[in-house]
Design an enzyme around this catalytic site. Structure first.
Site, PDB file in Angstrom:
ATOM      1  N   CYS A 109      57.288  92.582  15.422  1.00 32.03           N
ATOM      2  CA  CYS A 109      58.216  93.397  14.511  1.00 32.03           C
ATOM      3  C   CYS A 109      59.003  94.308  15.247  1.00 32.03           C
ATOM      4  CB  CYS A 109      57.270  94.241  13.589  1.00 32.03           C
ATOM      5  SG  CYS A 109      56.403  93.051  12.452  1.00 32.03           S
ATOM      6  N   HIS A 163      60.665  99.601  12.579  1.00 33.83           N
ATOM      7  CA  HIS A 163      59.203  99.509  12.498  1.00 33.83           C
ATOM      8  C   HIS A 163      58.909 101.051  12.651  1.00 33.83           C
ATOM      9  CE1 HIS A 163      55.094  98.998  13.258  1.00 33.83           C
ATOM     10  NE2 HIS A 163      55.080  97.701  12.875  1.00 33.83           N
TER      11      HIS A 163
END
Length: 589
Positions: A109, A163
């Site tokens: 991510c 993120h």
């Protein structure tokens, strides 16, 4: 003066909606707002830090709605998936340019998101895990939303765009990237807690977690809240008459698979099959395998007592995972449909670019893996589509509906995409592509090295591949005349040659090997090379393994030909990624 638009609230409103319509209504209450410039901002927002901006009015470019899903492989009807019900995203695809072969630069991510939001590759952001902020540890690089903000746009973040945490400075890169602090749904804090009802009647922290939304903490789910907030903000920016860049990040289909249980009805058990290649490939070097540690920690998976590192998972549970992944995709599709329908309701579809993509894919049992964390296509390939009024479809008239909501429980949609592009493209190209689409100056190509260059891009604008509404099909997969064929690069770190507890997500200090991968129209080749995390250097003479798969004969990448006698000399030629322009100035040993 602009007033905040209240979120939908109240059980009575929810009960009045049909089953699939409830995901546009929530019960999170009203938000008090105050006026800052042209935008309503929550009272708890910290004061904006002053920094230089280009205050000129935006060019004649359009608004941007940037939608990113989490861990979404191209498991969509518009990408030929025969099982998944995704009518709303498919409808978007039918009005968009759809890139069939788009790839992330690292299948995890934070590194992927920082890469495509800065337009730089992981070796330039120096982020391979979750534990550094590029502005402090690599270079003070401008981001995609920052560039739009500096060109007069209101920029807004909802849900998981960056993120959260260290990799975005604990504030989603505010105020550099966003006009106001990013919105995160309050129910997100329950995502990994004991909210999944088991067969024993008790609550567990499971991988498989279909739920009754009304029984959830706060009576909602994170992605429902994010959709509500995105619609609320669309109302505000429409009233302000300012150009906007709104990024909406959906958490699903990321694990755990916590989604409204009704979506299981779309996937009868008898229709769920195993992956076509569920075994670990015999020729796969051990350094290339990831042992999917993040699902092993879930209570329902831990109870299976699966052998480390290769498993396998019992077949019935494999089917449960696949079923819940597909159901999670349909859940997200419904929310995307609600968001796009709201764009229609506000008469913004005629002047808003819509981008839909994901940070990376996810393996559903292919190669015996159940995660991202690799360089295989199933981990790096993502959906990527661009809706551009007047380019991918004729300019619509005010009030004309472009994205009517499609109920997946009652309607099946099989639209034909407006333009499908088979070129190999990369997410790192998002920055220059959106800049050009919006009529902004395209950031210059990054020099090598570019650590001291705040604004540049390592990807190239994809507009040369856009088919026109007048019948043009863009350039073919051989690239523009006189240029190299398009390729995609990805990479993944490992702490050693054999699967270990930290093979999936090694800390920077523990990285000993870096798998560099090149994907062309004809093949994928990956070299696993010695890597020094203290000075970010690669040792070309320290080869820990190699992979070579030919697209035509082995599209699923099950038969490694790297050490084949027949392909040995060819492998050395094809796998010399260092001859390619992207890696020409990497620090080497």
């Amino acid at each position: 003066m602009i007033r905040g638009v209240p979120r939908l609230s109240g059980k009575a409103q929810k009960q009045d909606l049909p089953l699939a319509d409830r995901w546009g209504a929530g019960n999170s209450g009203r938000v008090r707002v105050w006026e800052l410039g042209m935008l309503a901002v929550p009272l708890h927002s910290p004061p904006r830090k002053k920094k230089p901006q280009n205050l000129a009015a935006p060019a004649d470019g359009m608004n941007v709605l940037f939608i990113v899903a989490d861990d979404l492989r191209p498991a969509l009807g518009s990408y030929g998936d025969p099982v998944v019900r995704s009518p709303n995203i498919d409808q978007l695809a039918s009005r968009s340019v759809v890139f069939q072969n788009a790839f992330a630069q690292q299948a995890v991510c934070a590194p992927s998101r920082v890469s495509f939001l800065t337009g730089r590759r992981p070796d330039t952001t120096r982020l391979y895990d979750f534990n550094s902020y590029w502005r402090a540890h690599a270079g003070n690089y401008s981001t995609l939303p920052q560039y739009f903000q500096e060109n007069g746009y209101i920029t807004l973040s909802v849900g998981k765009v960056f993120h959260p945490g260290v990799s975005s400075n604990h504030n989603d890169d505010y105020p550099y990237s966003w006009t106001t602090p990013a919105f995160h749904p309050s129910s997100e804090k329950y995502e990994n807690t004991k909210v999944c009802k088991g067969k024993d009647g008790e609550l567990h922290a499971n991988l498989i977690c279909p739920v009754d939304v009304s029984e959830m903490p706060e009576g909602t789910l994170p992605d429902i809240q994010s959709t509500e907030e995105a619609i609320r903000l669309l109302n505000i920016v429409k009233e302000s008459k300012s150009k906007f860049f709104l990024a909406v990040g959906y958490h699903k289909p990321h694990i755990p698979f916590r989604y409204p249980q009704e979506f299981l009805k779309l996937y009868p058990w008898e229709n769920i099959t195993l992956a076509p290649d569920p075994d670990v490939p015999k020729g796969l070097p051990s350094v290339a395998y990831n042992p999917w540690m993040d699902i092993r920690h879930r209570e329902d998976v831990a109870a299976l007592n699966i052998s480390f590192p290769y498993g396998p998972i019992p077949e019935d549970f494999q089917r449960q995972i696949r079923q819940s992944y597909f159901a999670s995709v349909s859940y997200v599709d419904t929310l995307v449909g609600r968001l796009l329908s709201a764009l229609d309701d506000m008469e913004l579809s005629h002047n808003t670019i819509v981008v839909f993509t994901a940070d990376h894919g996810w393996s559903l049992g292919e190669h015996g893996e159940w995660a991202k964390y690799s360089n295989f296509d199933v981990a790096t390939r993502v959906p990527l589509m661009f809706y551009v009024p007047g380019m991918t479809v004729p300019t619509s008239h005010l009030g004309e509906r472009i994205f009517p909501f499609i109920n997946p429980f009652t309607q099946v949609s099989s639209p034909v995409a407006q333009g499908k592009s088979g070129e190999i493209v990369e997410l790192v190209s998002l920055f220059p592509t959106l800049a050009e689409l919006a009529g902004l100056k395209i950031p210059p190509v990054c020099p090598q090295p570019s650590f001291l260059v705040p604004l540049c891009a390592e990807g190239q604008s994809l507009l040369r591949y856009f088919p026109s509404i007048h019948g043009g099909q863009g350039n073919n997969s051989k690239g523009a005349k006189g240029s190299d064929p398009p390729v995609a690069f990805s990479q993944y770190p490992r702490p050693g040659d054999t699967p270990d507890w930290n093979s999936d997500l090694p800390l920077l200090k523990d990285i000993k090997v870096m798998g560099y991968s090149i994907r062309t129209a004809d093949y994928r080749c990956t070299l696993w090379l010695g890597f020094n995390p203290s000075n970010f250097t690669v040792n070309l003479n320290d080869v820990h393994g190699g992979e070579l798969y030919f697209t035509a004969s082995d599209p699923s990448q099950d038969h490694n030909k790297y050490r084949s006698d027949m392909h040995g000399s060819l492998a050395k030629k094809l796998c010399n990624v260092w001859e390619h322009r992207i890696w020409g100035s990497r620090p080497l040993l």
